[in-house]
Scaffold this motif. Sequence first.
Motif, PDB file in Angstrom:
ATOM      1  N   LEU A  21      -0.683  11.122 -13.433  1.00  0.00           N
ATOM      2  CA  LEU A  21      -0.635  12.502 -12.962  1.00  0.00           C
ATOM      3  C   LEU A  21      -2.027  13.146 -12.955  1.00  0.00           C
ATOM      4  N   ASN A  22      -2.373  13.684 -11.809  1.00  0.00           N
ATOM      5  CA  ASN A  22      -3.608  14.452 -11.633  1.00  0.00           C
ATOM      6  C   ASN A  22      -4.883  13.659 -11.885  1.00  0.00           C
ATOM      7  N   GLU A  23      -4.768  12.350 -11.857  1.00  0.00           N
ATOM      8  CA  GLU A  23      -5.974  11.545 -12.011  1.00  0.00           C
ATOM      9  C   GLU A  23      -6.427  11.046 -10.658  1.00  0.00           C
ATOM     10  N   THR A  24      -7.695  11.105 -10.413  1.00  0.00           N
ATOM     11  CA  THR A  24      -8.246  10.581  -9.166  1.00  0.00           C
ATOM     12  C   THR A  24      -9.166   9.424  -9.491  1.00  0.00           C
ATOM     13  N   PRO A  25      -8.891   8.271  -8.905  1.00  0.00           N
ATOM     14  CA  PRO A  25      -9.721   7.104  -9.215  1.00  0.00           C
ATOM     15  C   PRO A  25     -11.077   7.161  -8.520  1.00  0.00           C
ATOM     16  N   ASP A  26     -11.995   6.418  -9.045  1.00  0.00           N
ATOM     17  CA  ASP A  26     -13.270   6.258  -8.359  1.00  0.00           C
ATOM     18  C   ASP A  26     -13.149   5.118  -7.352  1.00  0.00           C
ATOM     19  N   CYS A  27     -13.979   5.147  -6.356  1.00  0.00           N
ATOM     20  CA  CYS A  27     -14.002   4.073  -5.366  1.00  0.00           C
ATOM     21  C   CYS A  27     -14.383   2.759  -6.050  1.00  0.00           C
ATOM     22  N   PRO A  28     -13.553   1.723  -5.897  1.00  0.00           N
ATOM     23  CA  PRO A  28     -13.874   0.444  -6.536  1.00  0.00           C
ATOM     24  C   PRO A  28     -15.035  -0.279  -5.854  1.00  0.00           C
ATOM     25  N   ALA A  29     -15.373   0.125  -4.654  1.00  0.00           N
ATOM     26  CA  ALA A  29     -16.452  -0.557  -3.928  1.00  0.00           C
ATOM     27  C   ALA A  29     -17.816   0.003  -4.293  1.00  0.00           C
ATOM     28  N   CYS A  30     -17.918   1.347  -4.296  1.00  0.00           N
ATOM     29  CA  CYS A  30     -19.237   1.927  -4.534  1.00  0.00           C
ATOM     30  C   CYS A  30     -19.260   2.862  -5.746  1.00  0.00           C
ATOM     31  N   GLY A  31     -18.082   3.107  -6.343  1.00  0.00           N
ATOM     32  CA  GLY A  31     -18.052   3.903  -7.558  1.00  0.00           C
ATOM     33  C   GLY A  31     -18.105   5.403  -7.328  1.00  0.00           C
ATOM     34  N   ALA A  32     -18.047   5.844  -6.082  1.00  0.00           N
ATOM     35  CA  ALA A  32     -18.084   7.267  -5.802  1.00  0.00           C
ATOM     36  C   ALA A  32     -16.795   7.937  -6.279  1.00  0.00           C
ATOM     37  N   ALA A  33     -16.926   9.111  -6.833  1.00  0.00           N
ATOM     38  CA  ALA A  33     -15.773   9.836  -7.329  1.00  0.00           C
ATOM     39  C   ALA A  33     -15.111  10.620  -6.195  1.00  0.00           C
ATOM     40  N   ASN A  34     -13.902  11.075  -6.491  1.00  0.00           N
ATOM     41  CA  ASN A  34     -13.193  11.985  -5.601  1.00  0.00           C
ATOM     42  C   ASN A  34     -12.987  11.441  -4.178  1.00  0.00           C
ATOM     43  N   PRO A  35     -12.354  10.285  -4.081  1.00  0.00           N
ATOM     44  CA  PRO A  35     -12.033   9.785  -2.740  1.00  0.00           C
ATOM     45  C   PRO A  35     -10.944  10.646  -2.094  1.00  0.00           C
ATOM     46  N   GLU A  36     -10.868  10.571  -0.823  1.00  0.00           N
ATOM     47  CA  GLU A  36      -9.861  11.317  -0.080  1.00  0.00           C
ATOM     48  C   GLU A  36      -8.509  10.637  -0.244  1.00  0.00           C
ATOM     49  N   ARG A  37      -7.490  11.408  -0.580  1.00  0.00           N
ATOM     50  CA  ARG A  37      -6.169  10.804  -0.684  1.00  0.00           C
ATOM     51  C   ARG A  37      -5.514  10.813   0.691  1.00  0.00           C
ATOM     52  N   LEU A  38      -5.064   9.637   1.109  1.00  0.00           N
ATOM     53  CA  LEU A  38      -4.381   9.530   2.403  1.00  0.00           C
ATOM     54  C   LEU A  38      -2.891   9.700   2.164  1.00  0.00           C
ATOM     55  N   PHE A  39      -2.296  10.556   2.927  1.00  0.00           N
ATOM     56  CA  PHE A  39      -0.877  10.771   2.722  1.00  0.00           C
ATOM     57  C   PHE A  39      -0.107   9.622   3.334  1.00  0.00           C
ATOM     58  N   PRO A  40       0.692   9.001   2.529  1.00  0.00           N
ATOM     59  CA  PRO A  40       1.321   7.770   2.963  1.00  0.00           C
ATOM     60  C   PRO A  40       2.526   8.008   3.871  1.00  0.00           C
ATOM     61  N   PHE A  41       2.477   7.424   5.043  1.00  0.00           N
ATOM     62  CA  PHE A  41       3.687   7.281   5.839  1.00  0.00           C
ATOM     63  C   PHE A  41       4.054   5.823   5.710  1.00  0.00           C
ATOM     64  N   SER A  42       4.173   5.415   4.476  1.00  0.00           N
ATOM     65  CA  SER A  42       4.275   3.991   4.189  1.00  0.00           C
ATOM     66  C   SER A  42       5.715   3.524   4.247  1.00  0.00           C
ATOM     67  N   ALA A  43       5.890   2.230   4.134  1.00  0.00           N
ATOM     68  CA  ALA A  43       7.223   1.641   4.209  1.00  0.00           C
ATOM     69  C   ALA A  43       8.124   2.211   3.121  1.00  0.00           C
ATOM     70  N   SER A  44       7.576   2.387   1.928  1.00  0.00           N
ATOM     71  CA  SER A  44       8.417   2.828   0.822  1.00  0.00           C
ATOM     72  C   SER A  44       8.958   4.229   1.055  1.00  0.00           C
TER      73      SER A  44
END
Length: 85
Positions: A21-44
């Motif tokens: 809850l309320n945690e935002t991960p860092d980018c695993p590729a470059c370590g930048a904080a606060n990535p943009e969250r994409l709203f999922p229109f995913s299968a689930s």
Amino acid sequence: MPIYDYKCRKCAHRFEQIVKLNETPDCPACGAANPERLFPFSASVSTGKTRERSLAAEHGKARAVKKEKDHAHSEYLRNHIKDHS
Ligand SMILES: [Zn+2]
């Protein structure tokens, strides 16, 4: 815990992350904080919607069957009363 899709604002790397809850991960590729969250229109998500809809359909069916039963019952009562009057 929900899985979110993220897109790094810095290097545009896309990744999925299980997020508390309320945690935002860092980018695993470059370590930048606060990535943009994409709203999922995913299968689930769509599967959940579909399940809800079919569940509602099931309920509707059950209600229709009950209505038919009630109708049959009142029909039976009517005939029963008619036969004995
Ligand atoms: Zn990045």
